[in-house]
Design an enzyme around this catalytic site. Structure first.
Site, short mmCIF file in Angstrom:
data_model
loop_
_atom_site.label_atom_id
_atom_site.label_comp_id
_atom_site.label_asym_id
_atom_site.label_seq_id
_atom_site.Cartn_x
_atom_site.Cartn_y
_atom_site.Cartn_z
N THR A 80 0.95 -1.24 -0.05
CA THR A 80 0.00 0.10 -0.15
C THR A 80 0.82 1.21 -0.10
O THR A 80 1.77 1.52 0.93
CB THR A 80 -0.86 -0.08 1.34
OG1 THR A 80 -1.52 -1.22 1.21
CG2 THR A 80 -1.85 1.03 1.21
N PHE B 133 -5.67 -6.78 -1.27
CA PHE B 133 -6.81 -6.60 -0.19
C PHE B 133 -6.80 -7.66 0.66
O PHE B 133 -7.88 -7.97 0.87
CB PHE B 133 -8.08 -6.32 -1.03
CG PHE B 133 -8.15 -5.08 -1.94
CD1 PHE B 133 -8.51 -3.86 -1.50
CD2 PHE B 133 -7.72 -5.24 -3.22
CE1 PHE B 133 -8.60 -2.76 -2.25
CE2 PHE B 133 -7.62 -4.08 -4.06
CZ PHE B 133 -8.15 -2.97 -3.74
N ARG C 168 -6.97 -9.79 3.90
CA ARG C 168 -7.08 -9.82 5.57
C ARG C 168 -6.17 -10.80 6.21
O ARG C 168 -5.98 -11.91 5.76
CB ARG C 168 -8.56 -10.15 5.90
CG ARG C 168 -9.52 -9.20 5.27
CD ARG C 168 -10.91 -9.74 5.43
NE ARG C 168 -11.10 -10.95 4.44
CZ ARG C 168 -11.95 -11.99 4.57
NH1 ARG C 168 -12.90 -11.67 5.40
NH2 ARG C 168 -11.99 -12.90 3.77
N ASN D 157 -9.84 0.81 2.91
CA ASN D 157 -9.61 0.73 4.12
C ASN D 157 -10.09 1.59 4.80
O ASN D 157 -10.49 1.46 6.06
CB ASN D 157 -8.08 0.59 4.41
CG ASN D 157 -7.53 -1.05 4.27
OD1 ASN D 157 -8.55 -1.67 3.98
ND2 ASN D 157 -6.31 -1.18 4.43
N PHE E 7 -18.82 -6.17 8.83
CA PHE E 7 -18.02 -4.87 9.33
C PHE E 7 -19.30 -4.01 10.35
O PHE E 7 -19.15 -3.01 10.18
CB PHE E 7 -17.36 -3.99 8.63
CG PHE E 7 -15.98 -4.51 8.46
CD1 PHE E 7 -15.53 -5.59 7.78
CD2 PHE E 7 -14.88 -3.78 8.93
CE1 PHE E 7 -14.21 -6.28 7.88
CE2 PHE E 7 -13.41 -4.24 8.97
CZ PHE E 7 -13.18 -5.41 8.35
N GLY F 52 -8.13 -2.07 14.83
CA GLY F 52 -6.53 -1.95 14.70
C GLY F 52 -5.86 -2.83 13.60
O GLY F 52 -6.61 -2.90 12.54
N CYS G 139 -2.93 -2.46 9.18
CA CYS G 139 -3.35 -1.78 7.90
C CYS G 139 -4.35 -0.59 8.36
O CYS G 139 -4.03 0.57 7.88
CB CYS G 139 -4.08 -2.65 7.02
SG CYS G 139 -2.91 -3.70 6.19
N LYS H 133 -7.37 -9.09 16.33
CA LYS H 133 -8.79 -9.67 15.87
C LYS H 133 -8.42 -11.27 16.07
O LYS H 133 -7.10 -11.50 16.21
CB LYS H 133 -9.08 -9.20 14.57
CG LYS H 133 -8.00 -9.80 13.50
CD LYS H 133 -8.55 -9.46 12.06
CE LYS H 133 -7.70 -10.12 10.99
NZ LYS H 133 -8.39 -10.19 9.79
N ARG I 19 0.17 -6.17 16.43
CA ARG I 19 0.57 -4.57 15.90
C ARG I 19 -0.76 -3.88 16.15
O ARG I 19 -1.89 -4.21 15.42
CB ARG I 19 1.22 -4.43 14.45
CG ARG I 19 2.53 -4.89 14.44
CD ARG I 19 3.00 -5.05 12.80
NE ARG I 19 2.53 -6.32 12.40
CZ ARG I 19 2.23 -6.35 11.01
NH1 ARG I 19 3.15 -5.68 10.21
NH2 ARG I 19 1.91 -7.50 10.35
C1 UDX Z 1 -7.68 -4.96 6.55
C2 UDX Z 1 -8.50 -5.04 5.41
O1 UDX Z 1 -9.81 -5.68 5.64
C3 UDX Z 1 -7.74 -5.88 4.12
O2 UDX Z 1 -8.62 -5.46 2.99
C4 UDX Z 1 -6.52 -4.95 4.06
O3 UDX Z 1 -5.72 -5.48 2.76
C5 UDX Z 1 -5.61 -4.89 5.28
O4 UDX Z 1 -6.40 -4.49 6.31
P1 UDX Z 1 -6.82 -6.80 8.48
O5 UDX Z 1 -5.79 -5.78 9.00
O6 UDX Z 1 -6.36 -8.09 8.68
O7 UDX Z 1 -7.57 -6.33 7.09
O8 UDX Z 1 -8.24 -6.92 9.40
P2 UDX Z 1 -9.76 -6.76 9.35
O9 UDX Z 1 -10.40 -8.06 9.22
O10 UDX Z 1 -10.27 -5.94 8.08
O11 UDX Z 1 -10.18 -6.02 10.74
C6 UDX Z 1 -9.68 -4.63 10.97
C7 UDX Z 1 -10.10 -4.35 12.34
O12 UDX Z 1 -11.67 -4.15 12.46
C8 UDX Z 1 -9.86 -5.27 13.41
O13 UDX Z 1 -9.32 -4.57 14.80
C9 UDX Z 1 -11.01 -6.15 13.79
O14 UDX Z 1 -11.23 -6.63 15.30
C10 UDX Z 1 -11.98 -4.74 13.54
N1 UDX Z 1 -13.44 -5.19 13.31
C11 UDX Z 1 -13.92 -5.80 12.08
C12 UDX Z 1 -14.45 -4.96 14.16
O15 UDX Z 1 -14.18 -4.36 15.43
N2 UDX Z 1 -15.56 -5.23 13.92
C13 UDX Z 1 -16.05 -5.93 12.58
O16 UDX Z 1 -17.26 -6.09 12.37
C14 UDX Z 1 -15.14 -6.39 11.71
#
Ligand code: UDX
Length: 439
Positions: free
Chosen positions: A124, A150, A152, A206, A247, A255, A258, A323, A330
């Site tokens: 990114t 993208f 996860r 994001n 989401f 957190g 990304c 998560k 991180r």
């Molecule tokens: C994210 C993007 O989804 C991905 O497309 C990109 O390439 C990298 O960043 P990731 O960092 O793996 O992926 O985490 P993601 O599953 O998106 O969750 C992000 C944060 O949102 C986490 O802290 C998670 O706990 C929180 N979250 C997610 C919620 O609090 N509630 C939700 O319903 C979904």
């Protein structure tokens, strides 16, 4: 391996390793360059340093079929037709994406890349990087393409092989075609666009997710004040196809590696004045406030006051990663909240299925247990911070027996309320119906 590598990948981090292993799986010959000699050696032995479902299997299959190899030597890319740059772009002190690693690599690559090679940025990167990189590379025969990932965490292999979209940003149609051809075995819409739009689309996606989550976290707070239930509200919202069901779950804040980095980098790229992207700015602020809100909620549950001191009290924490499904700490809101509880005077013991007790020194003053049942010992409360499904299946009666007070603050609304009640636990949820006295 015989013949020249078709594809080079620079960087064997989470994005690079997934890209290399998946492209090898799709039938390409891939050479992955990793500067860290020890890491490269371990990868050659089939040892994958990150916890990502399916990745070890793909790496080992690629090694066995000799379609995937690891090296520390960039010159091994001199005959590659396409090279992916998968280098980290961490958040610098000022919030900007730090492109130091990427820029240093461009200098080396300039003297290595084959004629007419296509260089692809997958990390990114700020809008305009593909164009700037072309200038830095000073190789008019090499075409730059932006192909943002993208992925996860916890789903990286699946997201690579079954993506919602493949984005290819290129000025040169031929270069775009060559990159698109690599994904021939992947069933997903391929969007061809210009490099700047591809780069911005990644940040925009994001940041949108961050906005959605901050909105849900603030709505959860409102639900508590108004006596509504965020789960019910979210269910109604999600059935509108324009909103979607994903989401919508409130939590301790967003957190990971990304969302925090990309929202800040996007804000930095917007004009400093004039309130540009004020929605994203608000989402970042709301996320910072979420940590304090959760800390206040725990203090209120335990002491009766949101600013009550936790001195002399033991608090157990379930979940430390940002998560479920990852070992990544991180920018973990869970860890930040665990530290916040310690700052308020509590003795904090945490358990996470992916964090070993041997990490304890790194996470101090939070103590790390290797058994979830140890977090309850003499605890004035347990705080669930990461949505690991196995926490649902814990023997909560056994936990209740060891606590000073059987109270759980469930910041993910993960646990079964009836089951907890049968075990003697009082549950405090996020955005739950229970009316509470005004602060
Ligand atoms: C994210 C993007 O989804 C991905 O497309 C990109 O390439 C990298 O960043 P990731 O960092 O793996 O992926 O985490 P993601 O599953 O998106 O969750 C992000 C944060 O949102 C986490 O802290 C998670 O706990 C929180 N979250 C997610 C919620 O609090 N509630 C939700 O319903 C979904």
């Amino acid at each position: 391996m015989t013949g020249a590598p078709a594809v080079g990948v620079v960087g064997a981090g989470y994005v690079g390793l997934t890209t290399a292993a998946c492209l090898a799986h799709l039938g390409h010959r891939v050479v992955c360059v990793e500067a860290d000699a020890r890491k490269a050696r371990r990868l050659r032995d089939g040892e994958v340093p990150i916890s990502e479902p399916g990745l070890t299997e793909l790496v080992r299959a690629g090694l066995a079929a000799a379609t995937l190899s690891f090296t520390t030597e960039v010159r091994r890319l001199r005959r590659a037709g396409i090279v992916f740059l998968c280098l980290p772009t961490p958040m610098g002190a000022d919030g900007d994406a730090d492109l130091g690693a990427l820029e240093a690599e461009l200098v080396t690559l300039s003297g290595v890349l084959a004629r007419e090679c296509v260089l692809v940025t997958k990390s990114t990167v700020p809008v305009g990087t593909a164009r700037r990189a072309a200038r830095m590379l000073a190789r008019p025969d090499v075409r730059l393409v932006s192909n943002p990932e993208f992925l996860r965490e916890g789903h990286a292999v699946r997201d690579f092989l079954r993506p919602s979209r493949i984005v290819i940003g290129a000025e040169d149609a031929g270069a775009a075609e060559r990159v698109a051809a690599l994904y021939a075995g992947v069933d997903a819409p391929v969007l061809r666009t210009d490099p700047a739009s591809a780069e911005l689309a990644k940040y925009a996606s994001n940041a949108f997710l961050a906005v959605k989550l901050s909105y849900m976290n603030e709505l959860a707070e409102l639900c508590e004040r108004l006596g509504a239930d965020i789960t019910e509200v979210g269910r109604v919202m999600g059935l509108d196809a324009r909103i979607g069901t994903a989401f919508l779950a409130p939590g301790p804040g967003w957190g990971g590696s990304c969302l925090p980095k990309d929202t800040r980098a996007l804000l930095r790229s917007a004009p400093e004045s004039g309130g540009a992207l004020s929605v994203v700015r608000a989402a970042v602020l709301a996320n910072e406030a979420q940590r304090e809100r959760i800390l206040g909620k725990v203090c209120r549950a335990v002491t009766g006051r949101p600013d009550g001191s936790l001195a002399g009290l033991r608090i157990g924490v379930l979940g430390l990663t940002f998560k479920a499904g990852t070992d990544d700490l991180r920018h973990s809101p869970a860890l930040a909240i665990a530290h916040g509880l310690a700052e308020r005077g509590a003795t904090v013991t945490g358990y996470d299925p992916e964090v070993a007790a041997t990490e304890a020194a790194r996470l101090a003053p939070v103590q790390v247990a290797d058994d979830p049942y140890l977090v309850g010992k003499d605890a004035a409360g347990i705080v669930l911070l990461t949505e690991w499904p196995q926490f649902r299946e814990l023997d909560w009666a056994r936990l209740a027996a060891t606590t000073e007070r059987a109270l759980v603050v469930d910041t993910r609304n993960l646990l079964d309320t009836d089951r907890l009640a049968r075990a003697g636990f009082a549950q405090v949820r996020l955005g739950g119906k229970a009316p509470r006295p005004a602060d």
